[in-house]
Structure formats: C-alpha cells, structure tokens
Scaffold this active site. Structure first.
Site, short mmCIF file in Angstrom:
data_model
loop_
_atom_site.label_atom_id
_atom_site.label_comp_id
_atom_site.label_asym_id
_atom_site.label_seq_id
_atom_site.Cartn_x
_atom_site.Cartn_y
_atom_site.Cartn_z
N PHE A 61 -42.77 -63.99 -49.66
CA PHE A 61 -43.18 -63.13 -50.43
C PHE A 61 -43.88 -63.98 -52.02
CE2 PHE A 61 -41.89 -59.97 -54.03
CZ PHE A 61 -42.17 -58.70 -53.54
N THR A 89 -45.14 -64.23 -58.01
CA THR A 89 -44.93 -65.33 -59.20
C THR A 89 -46.04 -66.03 -59.00
OG1 THR A 89 -42.51 -64.90 -58.94
CG2 THR A 89 -43.37 -66.62 -60.55
N ASN A 133 -48.46 -67.99 -64.88
CA ASN A 133 -48.55 -67.21 -65.92
C ASN A 133 -47.96 -65.88 -66.01
OD1 ASN A 133 -50.68 -66.55 -64.21
ND2 ASN A 133 -50.91 -64.78 -65.73
N GLN A 166 -13.32 -74.01 -63.59
CA GLN A 166 -12.39 -74.10 -64.64
C GLN A 166 -11.19 -74.20 -64.13
OE1 GLN A 166 -13.81 -74.35 -67.82
NE2 GLN A 166 -11.72 -74.79 -68.64
N ILE A 167 -10.85 -73.30 -63.00
CA ILE A 167 -9.52 -73.47 -62.21
C ILE A 167 -9.30 -74.78 -61.62
CG2 ILE A 167 -8.34 -72.53 -60.35
CD1 ILE A 167 -9.24 -69.85 -61.12
N GLY A 186 -11.34 -81.01 -63.59
CA GLY A 186 -12.37 -81.97 -63.31
C GLY A 186 -12.79 -82.14 -61.70
N GLU A 239 -35.99 -62.63 -58.43
CA GLU A 239 -36.16 -60.95 -58.01
C GLU A 239 -35.92 -60.22 -59.37
OE1 GLU A 239 -35.46 -59.67 -54.20
OE2 GLU A 239 -35.47 -61.47 -53.28
N1 CAA Z 1 -41.01 -48.27 -57.32
C1 CAA Z 1 -42.35 -47.73 -57.19
N2 CAA Z 1 -43.13 -47.50 -58.22
C2 CAA Z 1 -42.98 -48.36 -59.36
C3 CAA Z 1 -41.69 -49.24 -59.38
C4 CAA Z 1 -40.60 -49.07 -58.33
N3 CAA Z 1 -39.67 -49.88 -58.40
N4 CAA Z 1 -41.88 -50.13 -60.67
C5 CAA Z 1 -42.90 -49.67 -61.02
N5 CAA Z 1 -43.64 -48.67 -60.31
C6 CAA Z 1 -44.88 -48.32 -60.68
C7 CAA Z 1 -44.79 -47.48 -62.03
O1 CAA Z 1 -44.43 -46.08 -61.77
C8 CAA Z 1 -46.25 -47.62 -62.61
O2 CAA Z 1 -47.11 -46.85 -61.92
P1 CAA Z 1 -47.92 -45.54 -62.41
O3 CAA Z 1 -48.63 -46.07 -63.63
O4 CAA Z 1 -48.74 -44.78 -61.41
O5 CAA Z 1 -46.81 -44.60 -63.21
C9 CAA Z 1 -46.61 -48.99 -62.19
O6 CAA Z 1 -45.79 -49.41 -61.15
C10 CAA Z 1 -46.61 -50.09 -63.30
O7 CAA Z 1 -45.13 -50.16 -63.87
P2 CAA Z 1 -44.71 -50.45 -65.22
O8 CAA Z 1 -45.55 -49.86 -66.24
O9 CAA Z 1 -43.20 -50.29 -65.13
O10 CAA Z 1 -45.06 -52.05 -64.86
P3 CAA Z 1 -44.79 -53.42 -65.73
O11 CAA Z 1 -45.96 -54.18 -65.86
O12 CAA Z 1 -44.29 -52.85 -67.08
O13 CAA Z 1 -43.75 -54.18 -65.06
C11 CAA Z 1 -41.48 -54.79 -64.66
C12 CAA Z 1 -42.61 -53.47 -64.88
C13 CAA Z 1 -40.23 -54.02 -64.13
C14 CAA Z 1 -41.03 -55.45 -65.75
C15 CAA Z 1 -41.91 -55.44 -63.28
O14 CAA Z 1 -43.05 -56.32 -63.79
C16 CAA Z 1 -41.00 -56.48 -62.78
O15 CAA Z 1 -39.90 -56.05 -61.97
N6 CAA Z 1 -41.15 -57.91 -63.25
C17 CAA Z 1 -40.08 -58.85 -62.42
C18 CAA Z 1 -40.56 -59.48 -61.49
C19 CAA Z 1 -40.07 -60.06 -60.61
O16 CAA Z 1 -38.71 -59.48 -59.92
N7 CAA Z 1 -40.23 -61.00 -59.77
C20 CAA Z 1 -39.49 -61.80 -58.79
C21 CAA Z 1 -40.45 -62.69 -58.07
S1 CAA Z 1 -40.11 -62.45 -56.51
C22 CAA Z 1 -38.84 -63.21 -56.03
O17 CAA Z 1 -38.11 -64.01 -56.87
C23 CAA Z 1 -38.69 -63.82 -54.35
C24 CAA Z 1 -37.97 -64.89 -54.13
O18 CAA Z 1 -38.79 -65.76 -53.55
C25 CAA Z 1 -36.69 -65.19 -53.87
#
Ligand code: CAA
Length: 380
Positions: A122, A125, A128, A336-337, A340, A363
């Site tokens: 997936f 990220t 930036n 802690q438990i 050392g 995530e």
């Molecule tokens: N389901 C459906 N739609 C969704 C949604 C969801 N869960 N979350 C947001 N949306 C939709 C919103 O409804 C919106 O649509 P509309 O404008 O049509 O209503 C659109 O998406 C944009 O949503 P936001 O305005 O809420 O978006 P935002 O830019 O403010 O961001 C956020 C929201 C929750 C901060 C999001 O950016 C986020 O989750 N950030 C964290 C990123 C993340 O989790 N990264 C993980 C990396 S992957 C990883 O770690 C995998 C790995 O390899 C282990």
C-alpha cells in the site's frame, strides 16, 4: 468473549501455525531474513491464512471479518512483524481490489492474492505527506491509453516481497488536496518503478519495508482502481479496515507482554519471594489484563460492525487508538517487571517494547485517530 465455531477453528489454525511453523524460525525471522519471511508466507498460503476474507469464487475462505482479525491477533502474539505483513497484504492490498476493482482486475489479481502468489502493498505516504495524506505530490499524467507516474513513496511495508502496490497519484494538479488523487495498481515489474531500501527501523524487524520512486513509470488505464479523483476515499476506507487490523495486532502484542510477565513474575525470586507475591507487581498484571479486555471489546466490536455492513470508521479509529496505546503501556510495564533483564535481548519483552511503538504511529497516528473520532462526533 463469545466466538463462533468458525472463529474458534480459524483461531486454532493460526495457533497451530505459530507453534509448528513460526516459533521454530522466529529468531531468524526477527533478524529481517527475507528468505524466512518468504517461507512463512508460503506456509501461510498453504494452510489458507492468506485468503481468509476473500470470496470462494477467487479461492478464498469467505470467513467473517472477526475470524481474519483473530488470525492477526494470534500471529502477533509471536511476531507482530509477520502479522503486519499479512495485514497489509489483505487489508490494504487485496481488499481494495475486491471492493473497488473492475471484474477484470479482480480476475487478474484476486486468485493470486488469495494464494499469496501475488503479495500486495500500500503506497500512500510520501516524504511530504504523512498524516496529511491528501497532500501527496506523486503525479499521474494522462498519456494516450494510460498514465505516466512520477514521484516517491516511503515507509512501504512489504516493499521487497510485493508483486503489486496499491498506490495513490495525483491526476488533477489543479486540486492540491484529497480530491485530486487517484488509486492505481502498479505491478512490481513495471518499468520506471524503482524499489529502494528504507531507513533502518526501530522494531518490526521481521517484516520488510522500503521506498518507491516512480520515474516516468507507465501504467495502463486498466490498472487504475475506480474513477479518477476517488483515490483518497478508497484509501481512507481501506485504512478503516487496516486500523481494525492494527488494533488486533496490538492486542496480540499486549497479550504476549502479559503472558511473559506472568511467567517471569511467578519464577523470579527477590527478597525471598516471587515477584508475583508483591502487590506492586500484582497491580501491574491486573491493569494489563483489564486494559487488554477493554481493547478486545473495541477491536471485536468494530469487526462485528464491519461484518454487519454498518458504519465502522469511528469505531475502527477508537479500536486502533486505544489498543495501540494500551499495547505500548503493556510493553512498558512488561519491561519494568523484567527489570534489567527486560532491557536485554535475552528476553522477548525488549522486542515487544520496540515493536509496540509503531502501533500508535502507522496507519494513522493516535492524534489522527482522535481527529477522525472527533469529526464523527461533531458531525452527529
Ligand atoms: N471513508 C470514506 N470517505 C472518507 C473517509 C473514510 N474513512 N475519510 C475521509 N473520507 C472522505 C471525506 O468524506 C471527504 O470527502 P467529501 O469532501 O466528499 O466529503 C474526503 O475523504 C476528504 O476527507 P477529509 O476532509 O477528512 O480529509 P483530510 O485531508 O482532512 O484528511 C485524515 C483526513 C483523517 C487526517 C486523513 O488524511 C488520514 O487518515 N491521515 C492519516 C494517514 C494514514 O493513516 N497514513 C497511513 C499510511 S499507510 C501505512 O501505514 C501502511 C503500512 O505500510 C503499515
């Protein structure tokens, strides 16, 4: 907590895999040995653990959501690294194709996803764009019958074992935010996709991660997942499932911390009695057990909401946030438990402590989970 016969059966299968296959090679896996990781994938595929939630028409077992999360929990008790690798493949690699792919994409990918002949990853990220996932700059420019991708991605779990990446790229450069993003399936062998070593991680040494660069990487239109501009929503919906997965994995790590602490506290003598006879230690054990059960309720109930087809985004964030923070607390107490000895590599709690740390980062950080929860509360 009540589990169905199917859930108990799948849980038992995962336990058997851990005891027979994973535990004997755990110490090698946790050095980051890719061959051992691949061997574990092969074994998980052989016994059907890689295709659990997929429909039977693609060769999957079509089990309920909780059964799948129970498997992640069981594997995480031994190796949260392997559980994370599996969860990225299923929750963030295969399921987006099942839910948003065309019939052709499902037919081309899912049978191999189920058998782990194709492992998924997936790619959201970017350097930036971490928490602000909608601000990614990787661009996809329309070119004849396809797109040309340029940009970079980092912290990509499964980078070196994956056959394909579910990736976002910006198809509309006029829109700087989430609505300009589109999802693509980019196969590993696509010319112009370069996979690099990632920075050295603190924990989860048993799973790989890396960085991607797209350098004039040509992706046919048939590899676009759903329509242009809906990539961010697809990724957020996939992360809702991913977040329950990380909650389940956190639960597994916390249980491992409690099990190790109980065993150690019963056999370690200080001041003429075992640690378990000291109330200070008993309070810690009791708190760990209580918090684990609270997290279990959140994780399993989010899973059941998903299974029932009800909204579960808020509950997934609650489960992930609480379980990952609880897991960190349990790992801290376990060290802690052990005193050392807990600070040495001779006991597994040192690894649990390092592995736990990322649970409240990837995530979506705990702060992002709280933002999601608050958004749901405020919109009523
Ligand atoms: N389901 C459906 N739609 C969704 C949604 C969801 N869960 N979350 C947001 N949306 C939709 C919103 O409804 C919106 O649509 P509309 O404008 O049509 O209503 C659109 O998406 C944009 O949503 P936001 O305005 O809420 O978006 P935002 O830019 O403010 O961001 C956020 C929201 C929750 C901060 C999001 O950016 C986020 O989750 N950030 C964290 C990123 C993340 O989790 N990264 C993980 C990396 S992957 C990883 O770690 C995998 C790995 O390899 C282990």
């Amino acid at each position: 907590m009540f589990l169905t016969e199917t859930q108990l059966g799948v849980q038992a299968l995962a336990r058997e895999f851990v005891q027979k296959d994973l535990n004997p090679v755990l110490s090698v896996l946790e050095t980051g040995d890719l061959n051992t990781l691949k061997a574990m994938w092969q074994r998980m595929a052989d016994i059907g653990l890689t295709g659990l939630p997929f429909p039977e028409e693609y060769g999957g077992s079509a089990v309920d959501s909780l059964s799948y999360f129970l498997v992640l929990e069981e594997i995480a008790k031994a190796s949260s690294a392997l559980a994370t690798s599996l969860s990225v493949h299923v929750s963030l690699g295969g399921l987006p194709i099942l839910y948003y792919g065309t019939d052709d994409q499902k037919a081309r990918y899912l049978p191999d996803v189920v058998q782990a002949k194709k492992i998924g990853a997936f790619a959201l990220t970017e350097p930036n764009a971490g928490s602000d996932a909608g601000s990614g700059l990787t661009k996809a420019e329309k070119n004849g019958s396809g797109y040309v991708l340029n940009g970079s991605k980092l912290f990509i779990t499964n980078a070196f074992i994956a056959s394909f990446f579910v990736s976002t790229a910006r198809t509309n450069r006029e829109i700087s935010g989430a609505k300009g993003l589109t999802a693509f399936l980019v196969d590993t062998e696509t010319p112009g996709l370069v996979i690099h070593e990632g920075d050295e991680k603190m924990g989860l040494k048993g799973s790989d991660w890396g960085e991607l660069t797209f350098e004039d990487c040509k992706v046919p239109e048939a590899q676009r997942l759903s329509e242009e501009g809906v990539g961010f929503k697809i990724f957020m919906k996939s992360l809702d499932i991913g977040r329950i997965s990380i909650g389940a994995i956190s639960l597994g790590v916390a249980e491992a911390c409690l099990d190790a602490s109980l065993e150690y506290a019963k056999q370690r003598y200080q001041f003429g009695k075992t640690l378990s006879e000291f109330q200070a230690i008993q309070m810690k054990l009791a708190d760990m057990a209580m918090q684990i059960e609270a997290a279990r309720s959140l994780v399993y109930s989010a899973a059941r909401l998903k299974e029932a087809g009800l909204p579960f985004s808020k509950e997934a964030s609650m489960a992930k946030c609480y379980a990952s923070e609880m897991c960190n607390a349990c790992a801290r107490e376990a060290v802690q438990i052990f005193g050392g000895y807990g600070y040495t590599k001779d006991f597994p709690v040192e690894r649990y402590f390092r592995d736990a740390r990322v649970m409240s980062l990837f995530e979506g950080t705990s702060q992002i989970q709280r933002t999601v929860i608050a958004k749901h509360l405020l919109k009523g």
